[in-house]
Scaffold this active site. Sequence first.
Site, PDB file in Angstrom:
ATOM      1  N   SER A 125      24.283 -21.155  53.013  1.00 21.75           N
ATOM      2  CA  SER A 125      23.305 -22.086  53.560  1.00 21.75           C
ATOM      3  C   SER A 125      23.900 -23.498  53.633  1.00 21.75           C
ATOM      4  CB  SER A 125      22.038 -22.044  52.702  1.00 21.75           C
ATOM      5  OG  SER A 125      21.009 -22.807  53.270  1.00 21.75           O
ATOM      6  N   ASP A 148      25.708 -17.475  56.114  1.00 24.27           N
ATOM      7  CA  ASP A 148      24.585 -17.964  56.904  1.00 24.27           C
ATOM      8  C   ASP A 148      24.458 -19.484  56.797  1.00 24.27           C
ATOM      9  OD1 ASP A 148      22.680 -17.126  58.776  1.00 24.27           O
ATOM     10  OD2 ASP A 148      21.055 -17.396  57.353  1.00 24.27           O
ATOM     11  N   HIS A 234      17.685 -14.979  55.291  1.00 25.58           N
ATOM     12  CA  HIS A 234      18.689 -15.998  54.960  1.00 25.58           C
ATOM     13  C   HIS A 234      19.581 -15.561  53.797  1.00 25.58           C
ATOM     14  CE1 HIS A 234      20.394 -19.905  55.395  1.00 25.58           C
ATOM     15  NE2 HIS A 234      19.844 -20.452  54.328  1.00 25.58           N
TER      16      HIS A 234
END
Length: 424
Positions: A125, A148, A234
């Site tokens: 992230s 991601d 996610h």
Amino acid sequence: MNTMWSLSVFCLLVSATYATQVCFEGLGCFADGPPWGGTDQRPVSILPSHPDEIGTRFLLFTQRNRYYQEIMADETVEASNYSGMRTSRFILPGYLLEGDEDWPQRMCKDNYKQTAGKFHMIGHSLGAHAAGDVGSRIPGLARITGLDPSEPYFQGTSAAVSLDVTDANFVDVIHTDGLPFDPKLGLGMSQSVGHIDFYPNGGQLMPGCSTNRGDPSDLDAIWLGDKKFDACNHVRAYEYYIESLEKPQGFMGYPCPNKDSFADGKCFPCGHTECPLMGHRADRFTGTEDTSITKYFLTTGSKAPFRRYSYRVSVTLAGPILPNVGFMFVALVGKYGSTKEHQLHVGTLISGRTYELLLDAQLDVGDVTEVQFRWNNHIIDPLRPKFGAEKVVLQRGKDKEIRSFCGRANVAENEVQSVLLCEV
């Protein structure tokens, strides 16, 4: 060890200030003007918080530690089991799913002479872009794995802001939540930013996860943990990576221009060269010279184990002259066991016709020695028809190997036909 502290500088955009520049001892100065702020992608100008406010901790795992050691950029490193002679992997967590805060520890349970060429940074992230910032400051970083990388404030920005291929000698990225942030609330980037970009299940919606729900205006509350958010898509990126440590062959990526072509079977099997393995072994891929191919697609399961092993199965049906209606199923048998049954076809069963299926097996059975065929229609038929697989052609995705199997007798409804390798 100023190198290590540069992780905390970017971790992240929390407190606003009216200043245009902020300086931290040993780290340098940081501005909030373009490309960091005042752009279409980052309209709000925000400076990084002080490292003490962020509270970054460095937890060291080595093969000599039963538990982690906490170290800092001081004499605690010399008193630890840290060794500059080994490859060092930095794991930078980003958005965390509640109850899964220890995933970096689960992944780890695998003097200052360390060089950048031995650094592998793994960032999820926001942590993926933090790793990119470190790479932009330290030339020659060996590898960055972006799990991601977050889309809001980073997609479409200058390479100075987001993770990109210039940040390390090898950059591999896993995309799992790439729907547009506005209005779909996808938290992950969709654009390719690495030497290799993997898009499992198309990179937008993962099996076993629901579509993200919320409002784009909730972003800051989501990052701060003030608002409940289902981050299933996610966090799949780091779940896949963790599983790839143990079973890398189950995460083979196929070069493909887009997810629709992959779903249609147009990018199966691997091309003229080998295919890369998503996750821990991605850096063993040697086919990155062709910079026009950076997107690789694959399929995963809806729950752990996520890994899959791909085949193309073609079955030529044998049976009565008159067509029938029903279902057909196949399973693969090899040295290491058998797969579950996969539905080959539902509809009209026509003798002499060939039916095809792209099969993603949960188990690696090794070399396939038998194909099991079954059919049914749950219709009482006084003629008691029999169908069977006259011939089965099986192509393995990872190496294009083709095996042919020949059926010797048709079977009644719900009986299993054992289709063996054809005699040469």
